[in-house]
Scaffold this active site. Sequence first.
Site, PDB file in Angstrom:
ATOM      1  N   ASP A 192       2.468  -8.681   4.583  1.00 32.97           N
ATOM      2  CA  ASP A 192       1.582  -8.014   5.792  1.00 32.97           C
ATOM      3  C   ASP A 192       0.169  -8.266   5.488  1.00 32.97           C
ATOM      4  O   ASP A 192      -0.693  -8.230   6.196  1.00 32.97           O
ATOM      5  CB  ASP A 192       1.703  -6.554   5.869  1.00 32.97           C
TER       6      ASP A 192
ATOM      7  N   GLN B 142      11.081 -14.405   6.929  1.00 34.43           N
ATOM      8  CA  GLN B 142       9.805 -14.605   6.626  1.00 34.43           C
ATOM      9  C   GLN B 142       9.742 -13.870   5.139  1.00 34.43           C
ATOM     10  O   GLN B 142       8.718 -14.076   4.413  1.00 34.43           O
ATOM     11  CB  GLN B 142       8.823 -13.593   7.517  1.00 34.43           C
ATOM     12  N   ARG B 143      10.413 -13.025   4.721  1.00 38.53           N
ATOM     13  CA  ARG B 143      10.417 -12.316   3.378  1.00 38.53           C
ATOM     14  C   ARG B 143      11.093 -13.362   2.298  1.00 38.53           C
ATOM     15  O   ARG B 143      11.171 -13.076   1.033  1.00 38.53           O
ATOM     16  CB  ARG B 143      11.107 -11.152   3.364  1.00 38.53           C
TER      17      ARG B 143
ATOM     18  N   ASP C 240       0.708  -1.125  -0.222  1.00 38.23           N
ATOM     19  CA  ASP C 240      -0.116  -0.080   0.008  1.00 38.23           C
ATOM     20  C   ASP C 240       0.780   1.346  -0.015  1.00 38.23           C
ATOM     21  O   ASP C 240       0.544   2.119  -0.716  1.00 38.23           O
ATOM     22  CB  ASP C 240      -1.038  -0.185   1.187  1.00 38.23           C
ATOM     23  N   GLY C 241       1.675   1.324   0.477  1.00 38.63           N
ATOM     24  CA  GLY C 241       2.833   2.510   0.751  1.00 38.63           C
ATOM     25  C   GLY C 241       3.600   2.658  -0.666  1.00 38.63           C
ATOM     26  O   GLY C 241       3.496   3.862  -1.021  1.00 38.63           O
TER      27      GLY C 241
ATOM     28  N   MET D  42       6.782 -10.572  11.694  1.00 41.83           N
ATOM     29  CA  MET D  42       6.432  -9.182  11.332  1.00 41.83           C
ATOM     30  C   MET D  42       4.948  -9.005  11.375  1.00 41.83           C
ATOM     31  O   MET D  42       4.216  -9.452  11.375  1.00 41.83           O
ATOM     32  CB  MET D  42       6.918  -9.250   9.660  1.00 41.83           C
TER      33      MET D  42
ATOM     34  N   GLU E 275       5.321  -7.951  15.602  1.00 39.55           N
ATOM     35  CA  GLU E 275       6.306  -6.832  16.087  1.00 39.55           C
ATOM     36  C   GLU E 275       5.559  -5.662  16.420  1.00 39.55           C
ATOM     37  O   GLU E 275       6.301  -5.031  17.355  1.00 39.55           O
ATOM     38  CB  GLU E 275       7.259  -6.679  14.834  1.00 39.55           C
TER      39      GLU E 275
HETATM   40  O1  F6P Z   1       6.186  -4.094   4.956  1.00 44.78           O
HETATM   41  C1  F6P Z   1       6.349  -5.339   4.983  1.00 44.78           C
HETATM   42  C2  F6P Z   1       7.540  -5.529   6.050  1.00 44.78           C
HETATM   43  O2  F6P Z   1       7.790  -6.968   6.029  1.00 44.78           O
HETATM   44  C3  F6P Z   1       6.950  -5.325   7.752  1.00 44.78           C
HETATM   45  O3  F6P Z   1       6.048  -6.550   8.030  1.00 44.78           O
HETATM   46  C4  F6P Z   1       8.413  -5.163   8.233  1.00 44.78           C
HETATM   47  O4  F6P Z   1       8.006  -4.292   9.419  1.00 44.78           O
HETATM   48  C5  F6P Z   1       9.155  -4.549   7.515  1.00 44.78           C
HETATM   49  O5  F6P Z   1       8.625  -4.937   6.237  1.00 44.78           O
HETATM   50  C6  F6P Z   1      10.408  -4.478   7.610  1.00 44.78           C
HETATM   51  O6  F6P Z   1      11.276  -3.760   6.525  1.00 44.78           O
HETATM   52  P1  F6P Z   1      12.703  -3.711   6.336  1.00 44.78           P
HETATM   53  O7  F6P Z   1      13.006  -4.509   5.130  1.00 44.78           O
HETATM   54  O8  F6P Z   1      13.023  -2.168   6.072  1.00 44.78           O
HETATM   55  O9  F6P Z   1      13.457  -4.040   7.495  1.00 44.78           O
END
Ligand code: F6P
Length: 362
Positions: free
Chosen positions: A133, A277-278, A108-109, A175, A229
């Site tokens: 998310d 998680q990513r 969304d951002g 997250m 978090e």
């Molecule tokens: O917006 C997705 C997200 O995975 C959030 O849940 C988490 O807080 C953030 O990205 C972490 O972002 P960065 O990669 O900047 O640490």
Amino acid sequence: MQKRIGILTSGGDCPGLNAVIRAVVSHATLTYDWQVLGIPYATRGLLEQKAIPLSFHGLDLRGIDPLLNMGGTILGSINKGDTLAQIDNILKGYKALELSALIGIGGDGSLAILNELQTKGDWQFIAIPKTIDNDVALTERVVGFDTAVNTIVDSLNRLTFTAASHDRVMIVEVMGRSAGHLALQAGIAGGADIILIPEIPYSIKDVCLHLQQLRDRWGRKFAIVVVAEGAKVADDSCCYTSCQTPSCGMGQYIAEEIRNCSHNQLDIRVSVLGHIQRGGIPSALDRLVATAFGKAAVDLLAAGETRKMVAWRNGKVEAVPLEMVLDRSPLHVDPNDYLVQTARALGIYVGNKVDVSVALTS
Ligand code: F6P
């Protein structure tokens, strides 16, 4: 003249982005004979007027297409930076690259920023939602969420056995700064006893009572606590620890609070899953969603549509106005959601009031 479209990935990465790129390039090239340019590092690529030609054959590695199951994004991404301050130069970059349309994959951002740029630049623009998310409105599915849920569930499977072997309370921080979909869904699917999310403030007293009930009433000597978090403590709940988020982290914070209220009687360990998680290979569902979204985005461009987001609705892909999506995002967990009710019906604490008489009389 051959249509020349750009594609970029913006915001935090997630599994399935490359599968979207693959679908867009394949469909645009094979069906419409368009040229597709990959814009590296989101709006930074536009600003620096950089583009990588992506061809269907270029993506094919001796018959094995690596993009379908590759995590991350081959285009790179950024989730910080003052894009709007550089708006004029970004618009200039877009013009210089001679693009006739843009597909933007983002949460969304990022989509809000791209929408702003689109309005000023009057581009033909189609958005594809991605985020672990799951907080983009008006779509039942987004790219990346399913894999992240599976990653957490896999971790919970592992942690449950070691927790049970040592009679421990395992706190697992996941997250979700403002939306608790990830914690809620993974927590239910992974067998958590307690799920703490930003939308439903928890009481530390109730968390401790719940842990006590698990032991005294049900003979369960271990417990799994999933905490987002951005989980929020209720104002009237005790706050013993001096450890402050975000420096100390939500998982650590909860651990300190539980240690205090249990008078150090519980053996507690904390796991912060973080960017694990990513990462990883996209799940079958994320590949399917990514492929369907990529195909639909190209068809929308072909139909002359703009300022739309592809969305999964009632089992199929539809186009929804981007403005409407942005107005309603980020999408939070409704405290009365059926999944919250389901969790509670199974005895999981999700910020509900614990019946003290049960805890004390057993
Ligand atoms: O917006 C997705 C997200 O995975 C959030 O849940 C988490 O807080 C953030 O990205 C972490 O972002 P960065 O990669 O900047 O640490």
